[in-house]
Design a protein around this motif. Sequence first.
Motif, PDB file in Angstrom:
ATOM      1  N   VAL A 146     -21.377   0.526 -46.657  1.00  0.00           N
ATOM      2  CA  VAL A 146     -20.413  -0.448 -46.124  1.00  0.00           C
ATOM      3  C   VAL A 146     -19.125   0.324 -45.827  1.00  0.00           C
ATOM      4  CG1 VAL A 146     -18.989  -2.455 -46.700  1.00  0.00           C
ATOM      5  CG2 VAL A 146     -21.412  -2.417 -47.334  1.00  0.00           C
ATOM      6  N   GLU A 147     -18.584   0.094 -44.637  1.00  0.00           N
ATOM      7  CA  GLU A 147     -17.358   0.803 -44.234  1.00  0.00           C
ATOM      8  C   GLU A 147     -16.156   0.077 -44.839  1.00  0.00           C
ATOM      9  OE1 GLU A 147     -15.384   2.095 -40.063  1.00  0.00           O
ATOM     10  OE2 GLU A 147     -17.583   1.913 -40.032  1.00  0.00           O
ATOM     11  N   ILE A 148     -15.468   0.735 -45.749  1.00  0.00           N
ATOM     12  CA  ILE A 148     -14.357   0.106 -46.465  1.00  0.00           C
ATOM     13  C   ILE A 148     -13.052   0.755 -46.035  1.00  0.00           C
ATOM     14  CG2 ILE A 148     -13.356  -0.243 -48.761  1.00  0.00           C
ATOM     15  CD1 ILE A 148     -16.287  -0.432 -49.786  1.00  0.00           C
ATOM     16  N   LYS A 149     -12.173  -0.052 -45.477  1.00  0.00           N
ATOM     17  CA  LYS A 149     -10.919   0.488 -44.934  1.00  0.00           C
ATOM     18  C   LYS A 149      -9.720  -0.153 -45.641  1.00  0.00           C
ATOM     19  CE  LYS A 149     -12.655   2.908 -41.418  1.00  0.00           C
ATOM     20  NZ  LYS A 149     -12.473   4.357 -41.331  1.00  0.00           N
ATOM     21  N   TYR A 150      -9.008   0.668 -46.406  1.00  0.00           N
ATOM     22  CA  TYR A 150      -7.762   0.212 -47.021  1.00  0.00           C
ATOM     23  C   TYR A 150      -6.608   0.540 -46.074  1.00  0.00           C
ATOM     24  CZ  TYR A 150     -10.663  -0.252 -51.155  1.00  0.00           C
ATOM     25  OH  TYR A 150     -11.651  -0.626 -52.019  1.00  0.00           O
ATOM     26  N   LYS A 151      -5.438  -0.056 -46.348  1.00  0.00           N
ATOM     27  CA  LYS A 151      -4.247   0.126 -45.509  1.00  0.00           C
ATOM     28  C   LYS A 151      -4.534  -0.244 -44.049  1.00  0.00           C
ATOM     29  CE  LYS A 151      -2.413   3.919 -48.327  1.00  0.00           C
ATOM     30  NZ  LYS A 151      -1.981   5.309 -48.291  1.00  0.00           N
ATOM     31  N   HIS A 152      -5.380  -1.257 -43.873  1.00  0.00           N
ATOM     32  CA  HIS A 152      -5.687  -1.793 -42.548  1.00  0.00           C
ATOM     33  C   HIS A 152      -5.365  -3.283 -42.557  1.00  0.00           C
ATOM     34  CE1 HIS A 152      -7.713   1.972 -41.689  1.00  0.00           C
ATOM     35  NE2 HIS A 152      -8.073   1.533 -40.493  1.00  0.00           N
ATOM     36  N   GLN A 153      -4.367  -3.686 -41.768  1.00  0.00           N
ATOM     37  CA  GLN A 153      -3.900  -5.077 -41.778  1.00  0.00           C
ATOM     38  C   GLN A 153      -4.385  -5.827 -40.539  1.00  0.00           C
ATOM     39  OE1 GLN A 153       0.057  -5.665 -43.239  1.00  0.00           O
ATOM     40  NE2 GLN A 153       0.468  -7.315 -41.786  1.00  0.00           N
ATOM     41  N   VAL A 154      -5.058  -6.959 -40.768  1.00  0.00           N
ATOM     42  CA  VAL A 154      -5.537  -7.781 -39.649  1.00  0.00           C
ATOM     43  C   VAL A 154      -4.349  -8.537 -39.061  1.00  0.00           C
ATOM     44  CG1 VAL A 154      -7.098  -9.631 -38.931  1.00  0.00           C
ATOM     45  CG2 VAL A 154      -7.814  -8.001 -40.703  1.00  0.00           C
ATOM     46  N   GLU A 155      -4.089  -8.288 -37.779  1.00  0.00           N
ATOM     47  CA  GLU A 155      -2.929  -8.900 -37.099  1.00  0.00           C
ATOM     48  C   GLU A 155      -3.331 -10.150 -36.318  1.00  0.00           C
ATOM     49  OE1 GLU A 155       0.523  -7.264 -36.813  1.00  0.00           O
ATOM     50  OE2 GLU A 155      -0.365  -6.732 -38.725  1.00  0.00           O
ATOM     51  N   ASP A 156      -4.563 -10.148 -35.778  1.00  0.00           N
ATOM     52  CA  ASP A 156      -4.975 -11.291 -34.957  1.00  0.00           C
ATOM     53  C   ASP A 156      -6.503 -11.400 -34.949  1.00  0.00           C
ATOM     54  OD1 ASP A 156      -4.582 -13.503 -33.391  1.00  0.00           O
ATOM     55  OD2 ASP A 156      -4.191 -12.402 -31.530  1.00  0.00           O
ATOM     56  N   ILE A 157      -6.993 -12.624 -34.727  1.00  0.00           N
ATOM     57  CA  ILE A 157      -8.430 -12.893 -34.631  1.00  0.00           C
ATOM     58  C   ILE A 157      -8.634 -13.822 -33.439  1.00  0.00           C
ATOM     59  CG2 ILE A 157     -10.482 -13.798 -35.811  1.00  0.00           C
ATOM     60  CD1 ILE A 157      -9.014 -13.611 -38.448  1.00  0.00           C
ATOM     61  N   LYS A 158      -9.510 -13.407 -32.521  1.00  0.00           N
ATOM     62  CA  LYS A 158      -9.784 -14.325 -31.402  1.00  0.00           C
ATOM     63  C   LYS A 158     -11.240 -14.236 -30.975  1.00  0.00           C
ATOM     64  CE  LYS A 158      -8.283 -11.215 -27.710  1.00  0.00           C
ATOM     65  NZ  LYS A 158      -7.325 -10.954 -26.655  1.00  0.00           N
ATOM     66  N   ARG A 159     -11.709 -15.292 -30.326  1.00  0.00           N
ATOM     67  CA  ARG A 159     -13.100 -15.380 -29.869  1.00  0.00           C
ATOM     68  C   ARG A 159     -13.236 -14.673 -28.536  1.00  0.00           C
ATOM     69  NH1 ARG A 159     -16.992 -19.380 -31.980  1.00  0.00           N
ATOM     70  NH2 ARG A 159     -18.873 -18.120 -31.907  1.00  0.00           N
ATOM     71  N   THR A 160     -14.285 -13.893 -28.372  1.00  0.00           N
ATOM     72  CA  THR A 160     -14.527 -13.227 -27.088  1.00  0.00           C
ATOM     73  C   THR A 160     -15.451 -14.106 -26.247  1.00  0.00           C
ATOM     74  OG1 THR A 160     -16.448 -12.034 -27.955  1.00  0.00           O
ATOM     75  CG2 THR A 160     -14.308 -10.938 -28.157  1.00  0.00           C
ATOM     76  N   GLU A 161     -15.601 -13.764 -24.960  1.00  0.00           N
ATOM     77  CA  GLU A 161     -16.422 -14.571 -24.056  1.00  0.00           C
ATOM     78  C   GLU A 161     -17.891 -14.596 -24.469  1.00  0.00           C
ATOM     79  OE1 GLU A 161     -15.793 -13.369 -20.026  1.00  0.00           O
ATOM     80  OE2 GLU A 161     -13.696 -14.018 -20.024  1.00  0.00           O
ATOM     81  N   ASP A 162     -18.336 -13.500 -25.105  1.00  0.00           N
ATOM     82  CA  ASP A 162     -19.744 -13.451 -25.514  1.00  0.00           C
ATOM     83  C   ASP A 162     -19.978 -14.039 -26.913  1.00  0.00           C
ATOM     84  OD1 ASP A 162     -18.465 -11.443 -26.839  1.00  0.00           O
ATOM     85  OD2 ASP A 162     -19.817  -9.823 -26.212  1.00  0.00           O
ATOM     86  N   GLY A 163     -18.970 -14.764 -27.448  1.00  0.00           N
ATOM     87  CA  GLY A 163     -19.152 -15.486 -28.704  1.00  0.00           C
ATOM     88  C   GLY A 163     -18.890 -14.679 -29.955  1.00  0.00           C
ATOM     89  N   LEU A 164     -18.489 -13.414 -29.801  1.00  0.00           N
ATOM     90  CA  LEU A 164     -18.159 -12.591 -30.972  1.00  0.00           C
ATOM     91  C   LEU A 164     -16.712 -12.855 -31.376  1.00  0.00           C
ATOM     92  CD1 LEU A 164     -19.760  -9.185 -29.877  1.00  0.00           C
ATOM     93  CD2 LEU A 164     -20.752 -10.893 -31.394  1.00  0.00           C
ATOM     94  N   TRP A 165     -16.343 -12.355 -32.559  1.00  0.00           N
ATOM     95  CA  TRP A 165     -14.947 -12.437 -32.995  1.00  0.00           C
ATOM     96  C   TRP A 165     -14.320 -11.055 -32.891  1.00  0.00           C
ATOM     97  CZ3 TRP A 165     -12.413 -16.835 -33.609  1.00  0.00           C
ATOM     98  CH2 TRP A 165     -13.148 -18.002 -33.837  1.00  0.00           C
ATOM     99  N   GLU A 166     -13.159 -11.004 -32.232  1.00  0.00           N
ATOM    100  CA  GLU A 166     -12.452  -9.715 -32.101  1.00  0.00           C
ATOM    101  C   GLU A 166     -11.229  -9.717 -33.007  1.00  0.00           C
ATOM    102  OE1 GLU A 166     -11.472  -7.294 -28.261  1.00  0.00           O
ATOM    103  OE2 GLU A 166      -9.662  -8.439 -28.788  1.00  0.00           O
TER     104      GLU A 166
END
Length: 500
Positions: A200-220
Motif C-alpha cells: 500500500v502506498e503510504i504518503k505522509y505530509k500530503h494534504q488533500v486540497e480538493d476532491i472532484k468527480r471526473t467525466e468518467d466517474g472517477l474521483w480526482e
Amino acid sequence: MSNKETKTDVILIGAGIMSATLGTILKELVPEWKIKMFEKLENAGEESSNEWNNAGTGHAALCELNYTSEKTDGSIDISKAIKINEQFQVSMQFWSYLINRNLISNPQDFIMPLPHMSMVQGEENVTFLKKRFEALSENPLFQGMEFSNEPKKLKEWIPLIMEGRTSNEPIAATKIDSGTDVNFGALTRMLFDHLKNQDVEIKYKHQVEDIKRTEDGLWELKIWNKETGNIERHTAKFVFIGGGGGSLHLLQKTGIPESKHIGGFPVSGIFLSCNNPEVVKQHHAKVYGKAKVGAPPMSVPHLDTRYIDNQKSLLFGPFAGFSPKFLKTGSNMDLITSVKPNNVLTMLAAGAKEMSLTKYLIQQVMLSKEQRMEELREFIPNAKSEDWDLVVAGQRVQVIKDTVEGGKGTLQFGTEVISAADGSIAALLGASPGASTAVHVMLEVIKKCFPQHIEEWEWKIKKMIPSYGESLMENPELLREIHTSTAEALGLKEKELAYS
C-alpha cells in the motif's frame, strides 16, 4: 510546480484507525487492488487515534452508563449496550485474526485486560445502578459482572476512591473483569506498518486540497506535497475520507447530495494526568461515573488506568474545552468555513436547540485547575493538586443534521457514515464509541459501497470475523468460543477467567 497524475483503485484520506482498518480489511478481501493513503501530518495516528487524544477504553458498554437508559416505567433499556458490546466483539475477532495470521504481533503493545467499573453516589443513582446490573446480568454478553454497595468490598475494588471518604451518602459500583484498555495509536501504527508491507502506498505530509468527480466517474484528488511544494493529482474508483475532524470539509468539497444539510460542532477534551507513581499504583480499573444533570453524554466523568508506552498511567476527565478548530492541528477558521448555504439553517437550529450545551461548554472552559481538582475529589477525596497535571486531548466534531426524530439541527453523539448513492465515496464523521467499533463501522462502509462484491467476499469476512451475520447474544455457545479464542490470541487471560 509539478502536476503529476496517477490512477489507483482505492484512496484512503487520513492515517487514523478508521483508514487503517478499512485498508487492512480490503487488502485481505482483494489483495490485488491498489490502495494509496494520504496524510497531512508526519506520522500515523497523530490526531483522534493518538493514545493521548482519546480515553483508550475498549467501549463494550460494560461501564458506560450513558449506553443504558431508564424507561418511564422504571425498567432499564439495554438495547444500545447490547449493540455496542457486539460491535466491540467484532473488533476483537478481527484483531485476533491479524495476530493469529502473524500480520501484526505483540498484542500487549495495544491491548491490556483491565476491569471496567461503574460507580455512583446517592440513593436514586444506587437504585438505578442495581437495576442496570440486574438487567445486564441476565444477558450472556455481560456475564461475570458483580454489584456491591458494601464499603468493605468497594475498598477492595477501588481503594484509592474509597480512602478518606467521609460522606454518609450511599455509594455503589459494578465491576467486570473482562474490560480492556486499548492503545489505538499503537494499533493504528501497527496496521499501517502491515499495509506498507502489503505494497500500500503510504504518503505522509500530503494534504488533500480538493476532491472532484471526473467525466468518467472517477474521483480526482488535488494533493499538496508539503515536502516538495508540488501539487499532485490522483484519481481513484473509490475514496474513503477518514480524516477525523477534517472529514467534514473534505466531504463538502465532493458536492455529493448526501453531504448537504450536515454541520459539525467542535469540542475538545481536557484530562487530569497523575504524575505521582505512588498514586498511580493504587488504582487498577476504568471507573465511569454518571454525567451530571443537563450535561451531554460526552461529559461522563471517569478515572482510568491507562497503559501508554508500556507504562501505567492514571487519567481523570474529560473536561470539555472549546476551540473552533476541527483538528488539534487545524485552523481557527475551521468552524466558520464549514458553514455553507446548504447547512446554515441546520447550524442555526442546532444553536437555538443546544443552549444548555453552549452554557455547559462556557462553564467548562472557565474552570480553573483547582475547580477541576474539586471534581476529581468526588472520585478521589484525598487528591492533591501537585500530583496532577492538565493534558489537552483531541478535538471531536459532533455531527449536526436534520433528522425525523429530532427535527432540524439535531446534534448527533455517535459515529456517522455518509456515502454517495453509487458507493464511490464515503466519509466517517462523529465521535464515540468510534475507534472501538472501527471494524464494524468499516464493514458497514464495505456493505454500502461494494454491494456487488459482498456475496463473493462473505466467506472471507466470516473467516476474519466468525460471528459475522450472527447475534452473539442469541448464540451463547459461539459467544463462549469467541471469548476463549480472542482472550488467547490477544493475551487477555483475565478475560478468559471472567467467562469461565
